[in-house]
Write an enzyme that holds these catalytic residues in place. Structure first.
Site, short mmCIF file in Angstrom:
data_model
loop_
_atom_site.label_atom_id
_atom_site.label_comp_id
_atom_site.label_asym_id
_atom_site.label_seq_id
_atom_site.Cartn_x
_atom_site.Cartn_y
_atom_site.Cartn_z
N LYS A 147 -22.94 22.25 14.69
CA LYS A 147 -21.48 21.82 15.01
C LYS A 147 -20.47 22.45 13.97
CE LYS A 147 -22.97 17.25 16.97
NZ LYS A 147 -23.01 17.51 18.57
N ASP B 248 -21.23 8.38 10.40
CA ASP B 248 -21.89 9.40 11.16
C ASP B 248 -20.76 10.57 10.99
OD1 ASP B 248 -22.29 11.34 13.00
OD2 ASP B 248 -22.97 9.71 14.59
N GLN C 293 -19.35 14.65 13.90
CA GLN C 293 -17.84 15.36 14.48
C GLN C 293 -16.84 15.65 13.51
OE1 GLN C 293 -17.62 16.73 17.44
NE2 GLN C 293 -19.50 16.01 18.42
N HIS D 281 -22.30 7.35 19.13
CA HIS D 281 -23.31 8.21 19.77
C HIS D 281 -24.68 7.33 19.78
CE1 HIS D 281 -26.09 11.77 19.87
NE2 HIS D 281 -24.99 12.37 20.65
N CYS E 172 -23.96 11.02 25.47
CA CYS E 172 -24.60 10.42 24.50
C CYS E 172 -24.11 9.24 23.95
CB CYS E 172 -25.50 11.09 23.59
SG CYS E 172 -26.57 12.65 24.28
N1 7TS Z 1 -23.33 11.57 16.07
C1 7TS Z 1 -22.14 12.20 16.74
C2 7TS Z 1 -20.89 11.68 16.58
C3 7TS Z 1 -22.42 13.13 17.84
O1 7TS Z 1 -21.31 13.70 18.39
C4 7TS Z 1 -23.74 13.93 17.82
C5 7TS Z 1 -24.07 14.86 18.80
C6 7TS Z 1 -24.75 13.32 17.18
C7 7TS Z 1 -24.35 11.99 16.16
C8 7TS Z 1 -26.07 13.81 17.30
O2 7TS Z 1 -26.08 15.17 16.42
P1 7TS Z 1 -27.31 16.10 16.48
O3 7TS Z 1 -27.03 17.38 16.16
O4 7TS Z 1 -28.51 15.49 15.77
O5 7TS Z 1 -27.82 16.09 18.15
N2 7TS Z 1 -22.95 14.88 19.88
C9 7TS Z 1 -23.09 15.76 20.93
C10 7TS Z 1 -22.10 15.89 21.94
O6 7TS Z 1 -21.12 15.22 21.90
N3 7TS Z 1 -22.49 16.62 22.83
O7 7TS Z 1 -23.54 17.17 22.74
C11 7TS Z 1 -24.17 16.58 21.35
#
Ligand code: 7TS
Length: 418
Positions: A237, A211, A214, A134, A375
């Protein structure tokens, strides 16, 4: 409602209808059809237990934490601090004081980039990531590489969306200062062999950040079994509030790290000559945090653990198998990401319809999917597509909803020919 209400049917499988009834937002029509929410990869919906926990904080005992002698502040502080123990259970972390609250995965990665890595990074040093990260596990490293003339090294991915451990081993060299790898890819659904990657890295004394944005909502996570050094995830999430997240790090590493944000709550003593910083986790939690949000994250974790992450993973594996079979049978549809170890989502493109058209038409049937680059633009580049449509699952999704998705996609196909 108690957050620990039993939701599992006999035999360990989930009672999905009972789970659904706890999510008020799911009970609605969108564009004249019952909502099918399949955008959990972007963010998950919230159960009553979480909504209530946040509301209860504001209704009953809200005050600032760590600074009041008065009763409300003491209660807020106690409720807030109790969440560290819940996160410790969720991750099987060795110690509560290793849990740092953040705004989310992105902030956790940036904290490690700026506090752990940048101070030791020299020109020519290397940071190893994979081609399925990501943007939040690419851009912070690029920024500090730019500042220090260090180098980002990338492990390639196969057509199926897998990395090879040989490729990882080959790229960990004497200049590698950190390996940072996604546990479960948000664009492909690939589950990476994190334990083996950690073993390769540790054999060369290289720390590993995972990371878990997910993975945390979709499978059991055990940072001690993984052996990693840092693990980050987002509350939103994991059925918790937005603006909450966690960085877990091994205490000896945290203890040696300088602060990254200065301010209140992260100090021991301050004079104009010198400031003594508090120990972790306080050292990394400057300023008033998302108090009610963190408390509600605690409710989300209780709720999730009561379901049992293993049962969640099994339920979603069934959804994935069903979706792969149904969508895989649609002519002109190509699944992007067919790794052997996969979870949580299907990403796909169609011969004649752009992903945004797919998303728009499905929305007309009340089906929420994400269309775009997720992203993860380098992943799109790797597969030569501008975007994909992605259906990502949550614990409340059902096989019937996957069938509705498949029917919706067939309507897209009818509309766009093929
Ligand atoms: N890493 C992964 C694997 C992610 O899927 C996401 C967000 C992030 C980092 C960043 O997370 P945040 O909560 O700090 O924004 N992924 C997604 C997505 O797949 N669609 O919208 C956000």
């Amino acid at each position: 409602m108690s957050s620990a209400e039993p939701l599992q049917a006999a035999g360990g499988s989930l009672d999905v209808q009972a789970i659904r009834s706890q999510f008020p937002v799911l009970d609605q029509q969108v564009n004249g059809h019952p909502l099918v929410y399949l955008d959990n990869g972007a963010t998950a919906q919230k159960p009553e237990a979480v909504i209530e926990a946040e509301a209860r904080c504001y209704r009953e005992y809200y005050a600032n934490i760590h600074r009041g002698v008065h009763s409300l502040s003491q209660r807020s502080t106690a409720e807030f601090e109790a969440v560290r123990g819940k996160v410790q259970r969720l991750l099987n972390a060795p110690e509560e004081k290793e849990i740092i609250f953040t705004r989310g995965t992105t902030e956790g990665i940036n904290l490690v980039a700026y506090s752990f890595l940048r101070p030791q990074l020299q020109a020519g040093d290397e940071i190893l990531i994979t081609a399925m990260e990501h943007h939040s596990n690419i851009v912070p490293w690029q920024i500090i590489c730019e500042q220090t003339s260090a180098k980002l090294v990338v492990v390639p991915i196969s057509d199926a969306g897998e990395i090879s451990l040989d490729d990882v081993a080959e790229r960990i060299g004497p200049r590698t200062k950190l390996v940072s790898v996604v546990h479960l890819s948000n664009a492909l659904g690939t589950i990476n062999p994190v334990k083996q990657i950690v073993d390769l890295a540790h054999a060369r004394n290289v720390p590993v950040l995972v990371d878990g944005a997910q993975s945390a909502p979709h499978m059991p996570v055990d940072v001690q079994a993984l052996g990693c050094d840092f693990f980050v995830f987002s509350g939103h999430k994991l059925y918790g509030p937005t603006g909450t997240g966690v960085l877990w790090g091994r205490y000896e590493l945290l203890k040696a790290m300088p602060p990254w944000h200065g301010g209140g709550d992260m100090i021991r003593t301050v004079t104009f000559e010198k400031t003594d910083f508090a120990d972790p986790p306080a050292r990394f939690e400057a300023g008033t945090p998302n108090i009610a949000g963190v408390i509600a994250l605690g409710a989300a974790i209780d709720w999730f653990l009561a379901l049992d992450p293993r049962a969640v993973a099994a339920h979603e594996a069934d959804l994935l198998a069903h979706a792969t079979a149904r969508l895989g049978a649609i002519p002109g549809l190509r699944l992007i990401g067919t790794a052997e170890q996969r979870a949580g989502l299907v990403s796909f493109v169609m011969d004649d319809a752009h992903p945004h058209d797919i998303g728009t038409i499905l929305d007309g049937y009340g089906i929420a999917v994400r269309a775009g680059h997720h992203c993860a633009q380098p992943v799109m580049q790797r597969y030569g597509v501008p975007a994909t449509a992605r259906a990502s699952f949550g614990v409340y999704n059902t096989r019937d909803e996957i069938d509705r998705l498949a029917e919706g996609i067939l309507k897209v196909r009818d509309l766009f020919g093929g």
